[in-house]
Design a protein around this motif. Structure first.
Motif, PDB file in Angstrom:
ATOM      1  N   ALA A  11       0.858  -1.151  -0.099  1.00 29.66           N
ATOM      2  CA  ALA A  11      -0.269   0.044   0.178  1.00 29.66           C
ATOM      3  C   ALA A  11       0.882   1.201   0.113  1.00 29.66           C
ATOM      4  N   SER A  12       0.397   2.275  -0.685  1.00 32.11           N
ATOM      5  CA  SER A  12       1.028   3.568  -0.458  1.00 32.11           C
ATOM      6  C   SER A  12       0.698   4.038   0.668  1.00 32.11           C
ATOM      7  N   ALA A  13       1.514   5.151   0.941  1.00 29.14           N
ATOM      8  CA  ALA A  13       1.298   6.161   2.087  1.00 29.14           C
ATOM      9  C   ALA A  13       0.241   7.080   1.570  1.00 29.14           C
ATOM     10  N   PRO A  14      -0.515   7.739   2.555  1.00 28.79           N
ATOM     11  CA  PRO A  14      -1.740   8.598   2.273  1.00 28.79           C
ATOM     12  C   PRO A  14      -1.387   9.578   1.380  1.00 28.79           C
ATOM     13  N   SER A  15      -2.313  10.009   0.308  1.00 28.58           N
ATOM     14  CA  SER A  15      -1.663  11.049  -0.524  1.00 28.58           C
ATOM     15  C   SER A  15      -2.072  12.312   0.116  1.00 28.58           C
ATOM     16  N   PRO A  16      -1.544  13.533  -0.394  1.00 32.43           N
ATOM     17  CA  PRO A  16      -1.907  14.809   0.059  1.00 32.43           C
ATOM     18  C   PRO A  16      -3.161  14.948  -0.044  1.00 32.43           C
ATOM     19  N   PRO A  17      -4.078  15.934   0.909  1.00 35.63           N
ATOM     20  CA  PRO A  17      -5.252  16.007   0.743  1.00 35.63           C
ATOM     21  C   PRO A  17      -5.695  16.817  -0.657  1.00 35.63           C
ATOM     22  N   TYR A  18      -6.618  16.289  -1.230  1.00 31.07           N
ATOM     23  CA  TYR A  18      -7.204  16.792  -2.443  1.00 31.07           C
ATOM     24  C   TYR A  18      -8.386  17.721  -2.188  1.00 31.07           C
ATOM     25  N   GLU A  19      -8.530  18.944  -2.279  1.00 32.86           N
ATOM     26  CA  GLU A  19      -9.623  19.577  -2.117  1.00 32.86           C
ATOM     27  C   GLU A  19     -10.636  19.960  -3.256  1.00 32.86           C
ATOM     28  N   VAL A  20     -11.516  19.447  -3.177  1.00 36.06           N
ATOM     29  CA  VAL A  20     -12.588  19.179  -4.138  1.00 36.06           C
ATOM     30  C   VAL A  20     -13.496  20.545  -4.238  1.00 36.06           C
ATOM     31  N   SER A  21     -13.514  21.350  -5.724  1.00 35.26           N
ATOM     32  CA  SER A  21     -13.915  22.538  -5.786  1.00 35.26           C
ATOM     33  C   SER A  21     -15.059  22.538  -7.049  1.00 35.26           C
ATOM     34  N   ARG A  22     -15.848  23.621  -7.022  1.00 31.28           N
ATOM     35  CA  ARG A  22     -16.806  23.615  -8.087  1.00 31.28           C
ATOM     36  C   ARG A  22     -16.343  23.524  -9.267  1.00 31.28           C
ATOM     37  N   VAL A  23     -15.122  24.375  -9.435  1.00 35.40           N
ATOM     38  CA  VAL A  23     -14.302  24.611 -10.614  1.00 35.40           C
ATOM     39  C   VAL A  23     -13.729  23.427 -11.279  1.00 35.40           C
ATOM     40  N   LYS A  24     -13.311  22.480 -10.442  1.00 36.22           N
ATOM     41  CA  LYS A  24     -12.818  21.135 -10.997  1.00 36.22           C
ATOM     42  C   LYS A  24     -13.928  20.245 -11.180  1.00 36.22           C
ATOM     43  N   ILE A  25     -14.874  20.370 -10.376  1.00 29.26           N
ATOM     44  CA  ILE A  25     -15.907  19.371 -11.064  1.00 29.26           C
ATOM     45  C   ILE A  25     -16.702  19.829 -12.355  1.00 29.26           C
ATOM     46  N   ARG A  26     -16.839  21.274 -12.429  1.00 26.96           N
ATOM     47  CA  ARG A  26     -17.512  21.801 -13.721  1.00 26.96           C
ATOM     48  C   ARG A  26     -16.569  21.356 -14.896  1.00 26.96           C
ATOM     49  N   GLU A  27     -15.316  21.575 -14.758  1.00 22.90           N
ATOM     50  CA  GLU A  27     -14.124  21.019 -15.657  1.00 22.90           C
ATOM     51  C   GLU A  27     -14.111  19.691 -16.088  1.00 22.90           C
ATOM     52  N   PHE A  28     -14.353  19.033 -15.212  1.00 21.21           N
ATOM     53  CA  PHE A  28     -14.474  17.510 -15.247  1.00 21.21           C
ATOM     54  C   PHE A  28     -15.748  17.077 -16.015  1.00 21.21           C
ATOM     55  N   ALA A  29     -17.133  17.538 -15.404  1.00 24.98           N
ATOM     56  CA  ALA A  29     -18.037  17.376 -16.224  1.00 24.98           C
ATOM     57  C   ALA A  29     -18.037  17.947 -17.788  1.00 24.98           C
ATOM     58  N   THR A  30     -17.497  19.046 -17.933  1.00 23.09           N
ATOM     59  CA  THR A  30     -17.373  19.480 -19.118  1.00 23.09           C
ATOM     60  C   THR A  30     -16.628  18.657 -20.199  1.00 23.09           C
ATOM     61  N   ALA A  31     -15.396  18.234 -19.526  1.00 26.41           N
ATOM     62  CA  ALA A  31     -14.638  17.389 -20.527  1.00 26.41           C
ATOM     63  C   ALA A  31     -15.371  16.056 -20.806  1.00 26.41           C
ATOM     64  N   LEU A  32     -16.386  15.642 -19.975  1.00 26.50           N
ATOM     65  CA  LEU A  32     -16.907  14.258 -20.025  1.00 26.50           C
ATOM     66  C   LEU A  32     -18.424  14.675 -21.110  1.00 26.50           C
TER      67      LEU A  32
END
Length: 148
Positions: A11-32
């Protein structure tokens, strides 16, 4: 060259925290190409029973195999120039939404040869920084020609 089978169960060590934002969600949904308003509009998401905008189901691929990934360990022997996507699936406890701070721990669950190819399967447990399991991802990666 074959992948290092000693990595199965590692197993890996825990990753650094990833903060979920509206911008990232919107960009991902747009890419899809997904215009579902619960991925873009807080009021629409709340009307559907969510605390805020939620992420499309495949969103964890953005961060679940990134930072601190076991896949980048040189001792594994994975040749990224020969890698193609094999399979992925997601098991959710709850949707990911804006404001989540998520960490990932990835575990190699299987390495096997199929013909001339090496297949490596990785399970990634995605949790909040408080320890709440949000989802588990399963990814199979194919290294073309690695077994031959």
């Amino acid at each position: 060259m074959a992948l290092n089978r000693d990595f199965v169960g590692r197993a890996s060590a825990p990753s650094p925290p990833y903060e979920v934002s509206r911008v990232k969600i919107r960009e991902f949904a747009t890419a899809l190409g997904d215009n579902n308003p619960i991925y873009r509009d807080k009021e629409a998401a709340q009307a559907a029973g969510h605390p805020d905008v939620i992420a499309p189901p495949t969103f964890p691929i953005v961060f679940s195999l990134a930072g601190g990934s076991i896949l980048t360990d040189p001792e594994l022997g994975l040749n990224f120039a020969m890698v193609v996507h094999g399979e992925q699936r997601f098991e959710y406890r709850r949707p990911i939404h804006v404001g989540d701070e998520l960490v990932t721990v990835s575990t190699v669950t299987d390495i096997r040869s199929v013909g001339r190819n090496e297949l490596i399967t990785v399970r990634s447990d995605v949790s909040t920084t408080e320890g709440e399991l949000v989802c588990t991802t399963y990814n199979t990666i194919v290294e073309r020609g690695g077994a031959g």
